[in-house]
Scaffold this active site. Sequence first.
Site, mmCIF file in Angstrom:
data_model
loop_
_atom_site.group_PDB
_atom_site.id
_atom_site.type_symbol
_atom_site.label_atom_id
_atom_site.label_comp_id
_atom_site.label_asym_id
_atom_site.label_seq_id
_atom_site.Cartn_x
_atom_site.Cartn_y
_atom_site.Cartn_z
ATOM 1 C CD GLU A 59 -1.195 -2.086 2.244
ATOM 2 O OE1 GLU A 59 -2.169 -2.679 2.928
ATOM 3 O OE2 GLU A 59 -0.420 -2.599 2.280
ATOM 4 C CB CYS A 87 -0.709 -3.326 8.667
ATOM 5 S SG CYS A 87 0.626 -2.260 8.172
#
Length: 155
Positions: A59, A87
């Site tokens: 990401e 996360c």
Amino acid sequence: MTPEELPHEYWMQQAILEARKAEELGEVPIGAIVVRGNEIIGRGYNLRETSHDATAHAEIVAIKQASEYLQAWRLLDCRLYVTLEPCPMCAGAIVQSRIEEVVYGTTDPKAGCAGTLMNLLQEPRFNHRTQIVSGVLQRECASLLTEFFRRLRRK
């Protein structure tokens, strides 16, 4: 075909292709793309081992590339597709970059912050909240990880 007509599955397939690039390097196979309109403006895959960088998550790599493309840190009107639930670090980066929507494949029971352990993407105390779509191509995304770790354990 307008951008809204392309299904989430189409874009998730692109994220899966990124995850396979990580796998080829021996990295945990996680891939991400940032889409604006009908165009991929950022691509990323896990590079933590290769780059010796704890922040080199798929990401983050995709967000950085999209920001460079737009010459802006605000990724307004953008969607992020990722094979694994973000996360805490990635969820924070998503919120900070003002991404409108996150679409992920499979949950992360150990670090998922888009609803599994907590939901940082929709935390009402933050000034930005992100829409979430989960479970897109879940079997394929989960299988990438399951097979990777199965092979690793055999070694």
